[in-house]
Design an enzyme around this catalytic site. Structure first.
Site, PDB file in Angstrom:
ATOM      1  N   MET A  25      -8.872  -7.318  -1.098  1.00  0.00           N
ATOM      2  CA  MET A  25      -7.535  -7.673  -1.192  1.00  0.00           C
ATOM      3  C   MET A  25      -6.935  -8.605  -0.091  1.00  0.00           C
ATOM      4  O   MET A  25      -5.792  -8.968   0.160  1.00  0.00           O
ATOM      5  CB  MET A  25      -6.526  -6.480  -1.482  1.00  0.00           C
ATOM      6  N   HIS A  32     -13.380  -4.439   6.532  1.00  0.00           N
ATOM      7  CA  HIS A  32     -13.885  -5.362   5.584  1.00  0.00           C
ATOM      8  C   HIS A  32     -15.078  -6.202   6.344  1.00  0.00           C
ATOM      9  O   HIS A  32     -15.949  -6.488   5.709  1.00  0.00           O
ATOM     10  CB  HIS A  32     -12.845  -6.612   5.358  1.00  0.00           C
ATOM     11  N   GLY A 142     -16.315   0.128   0.392  1.00  0.00           N
ATOM     12  CA  GLY A 142     -16.014   1.127   1.719  1.00  0.00           C
ATOM     13  C   GLY A 142     -15.877   2.458   1.184  1.00  0.00           C
ATOM     14  O   GLY A 142     -15.347   2.908   0.181  1.00  0.00           O
ATOM     15  N   LYS A 144     -14.211   4.742   2.691  1.00  0.00           N
ATOM     16  CA  LYS A 144     -12.796   5.012   2.837  1.00  0.00           C
ATOM     17  C   LYS A 144     -12.040   5.162   1.632  1.00  0.00           C
ATOM     18  O   LYS A 144     -11.295   6.108   1.281  1.00  0.00           O
ATOM     19  CB  LYS A 144     -12.246   3.725   3.482  1.00  0.00           C
ATOM     20  N   GLN A 148     -12.708   5.288  -5.409  1.00  0.00           N
ATOM     21  CA  GLN A 148     -12.922   3.837  -6.149  1.00  0.00           C
ATOM     22  C   GLN A 148     -14.317   3.742  -6.327  1.00  0.00           C
ATOM     23  O   GLN A 148     -14.864   3.307  -7.276  1.00  0.00           O
ATOM     24  CB  GLN A 148     -12.409   2.815  -5.209  1.00  0.00           C
ATOM     25  N   VAL A 171     -14.786   2.826   8.498  1.00  0.00           N
ATOM     26  CA  VAL A 171     -14.630   2.086  10.007  1.00  0.00           C
ATOM     27  C   VAL A 171     -13.176   2.856  10.488  1.00  0.00           C
ATOM     28  O   VAL A 171     -12.288   2.581   9.533  1.00  0.00           O
ATOM     29  CB  VAL A 171     -14.802   0.745  10.055  1.00  0.00           C
TER      30      VAL A 171
HETATM   31  P1  AMP Z   1      -9.066  -3.514   0.133  1.00  0.00           P
HETATM   32  O1  AMP Z   1      -8.950  -4.787   0.696  1.00  0.00           O
HETATM   33  O2  AMP Z   1      -8.129  -2.641   0.790  1.00  0.00           O
HETATM   34  O3  AMP Z   1      -9.013  -3.539  -1.233  1.00  0.00           O
HETATM   35  O4  AMP Z   1     -10.567  -3.141   0.561  1.00  0.00           O
HETATM   36  C1  AMP Z   1     -11.713  -3.941   0.195  1.00  0.00           C
HETATM   37  C2  AMP Z   1     -12.869  -2.931   0.386  1.00  0.00           C
HETATM   38  O5  AMP Z   1     -13.092  -2.740   1.779  1.00  0.00           O
HETATM   39  C3  AMP Z   1     -12.867  -1.921  -0.418  1.00  0.00           C
HETATM   40  O6  AMP Z   1     -14.166  -1.500  -0.771  1.00  0.00           O
HETATM   41  C4  AMP Z   1     -12.417  -0.640   0.798  1.00  0.00           C
HETATM   42  O7  AMP Z   1     -13.264   0.506   0.487  1.00  0.00           O
HETATM   43  C5  AMP Z   1     -13.181  -1.157   2.063  1.00  0.00           C
HETATM   44  N1  AMP Z   1     -12.380  -0.756   3.100  1.00  0.00           N
HETATM   45  C6  AMP Z   1     -11.097  -0.776   3.488  1.00  0.00           C
HETATM   46  N2  AMP Z   1     -10.770  -0.290   4.620  1.00  0.00           N
HETATM   47  C7  AMP Z   1     -12.050   0.250   5.231  1.00  0.00           C
HETATM   48  C8  AMP Z   1     -12.592   0.910   6.419  1.00  0.00           C
HETATM   49  N3  AMP Z   1     -11.809   1.324   7.094  1.00  0.00           N
HETATM   50  N4  AMP Z   1     -13.953   1.368   6.448  1.00  0.00           N
HETATM   51  C9  AMP Z   1     -14.989   0.916   5.635  1.00  0.00           C
HETATM   52  N5  AMP Z   1     -14.545   0.211   4.299  1.00  0.00           N
HETATM   53  C10 AMP Z   1     -13.207  -0.086   4.139  1.00  0.00           C
END
Ligand code: AMP
Length: 267
Positions: A25, A32, A142, A144, A148, A171
């Protein structure tokens, strides 16, 4: 790196060898970038999607104020080796008349699903659409967002999709806070309070962890039987909602920092 906005442009991309997809997103951070790097290492073509998916936000959530900076994101994605950035607008993915949804019933209704009704319906639906549009060999998520991952893996199994789901460790910042686009909402004082979350999870014990979240508004802190099992929590710090988890089965795998900090703090 090519930026494309339409489904037909994605489908028209020449493809040779394997394709890795990283759904996002935007508001990119090192979390990311770790996903982009993992995809780059394993695939011939890396596609990232940048789409703030409205259907996974509930009424009164932060859809309107979710951080958006496409120029910066495009630069970071390109530096991390992304070949194609798919950045559609909402009409491209949800045209008038849209009415078909993916519901992962049980897994999608607990924990996050209980506190954010409809969230995983939006997540599962957009992920399946992206899998159908990009037709990746592998998709990267992730740890995190552990629930999901569980929901997407279940959907892939239940609907017989061929995509392989790859999971990248969480991370964290040097102070232990899991990187999140929503951390940008935190004031310095709130950020200090938010550190209770990774510190509590580092105990790997629900009762101890709960005690350490004293003073924070806790939505849940629970052991979740995903694969692997995790201690997962969601808290609110001011107006910001944060989630995090720690893997229970494989100590220190998901977060080297938590292990080190625990060692430091334990007598
Ligand atoms: P988002 O843009 O928040 O929807 O995240 C996109 C992807 O990045 C998802 O698969 C999240 O799980 C992953 N993600 C977000 N934050 C982290 C993090 N701190 N470490 C690893 N992956 C992450």
């Amino acid at each position: 790196m090519k930026i494309v906005r339409t489904i037909s442009e994605v489908r028209a991309e020449p493809r040779e060898g394997t394709v890795g997809l990283v759904p996002t997103m935007g508001a990119f951070h090192e979390g990311h970038l770790a996903l982009f790097h993992a995809a780059r290492e394993e695939n011939d073509l890396v596609v990232a999607s940048l789409f703030v998916n409205p259907t996974q936000f509930g009424a009164g959530e932060d859809l309107d104020k979710y951080p958006r900076d496409e120029e910066r994101d495009a630069r970071l994605a390109e530096e991390a080796g992304v070949d194609v950035l798919f950045a559609p607008d909402a009409n491209e993915l949800y045209p008038p008349g849209f009415q078909t949804w993916v519901e992962v019933e049980e897994l999608g209704s607990r924990l996050e699903g209980e506190h954010r009704p409809g969230h995983f319906r939006g997540v599962a639906t957009i992920c399946l659409k992206l899998f159908n549009i990009v037709r990746p060999d592998r998709a990267y998520f992730g740890q995190k967002d552990a629930q999901q991952v569980a929901v997407v893996k279940r959907m892939v199994r239940d609907l017989d999709h061929e995509v392989q789901i790859r999971v990248v460790p969480t991370v964290r910042d040097a102070d232990g806070l899991a990187l999140s686009s929503r951390n940008a909402y935190l004031s310095p004082q709130e950020r200090e309070l938010a550190l209770q979350l990774p510190r509590a999870l580092a105990t790997k014990d629900p009762q101890l962890a709960c005690a350490r979240l004293n003073g924070l508004d806790v939505d849940y802190i629970e052991i979740a039987d995903f694969e692997p099992r995790v201690l997962a929590a969601a808290v609110r710090v001011g107006k910001t909602r944060l989630i995090d988890n720690v893997i229970l089965e494989v100590p220190c795998q998901a977060s080297a920092w938590l292990g080190r900090d625990q060692d430091k703090e334990s007598p």
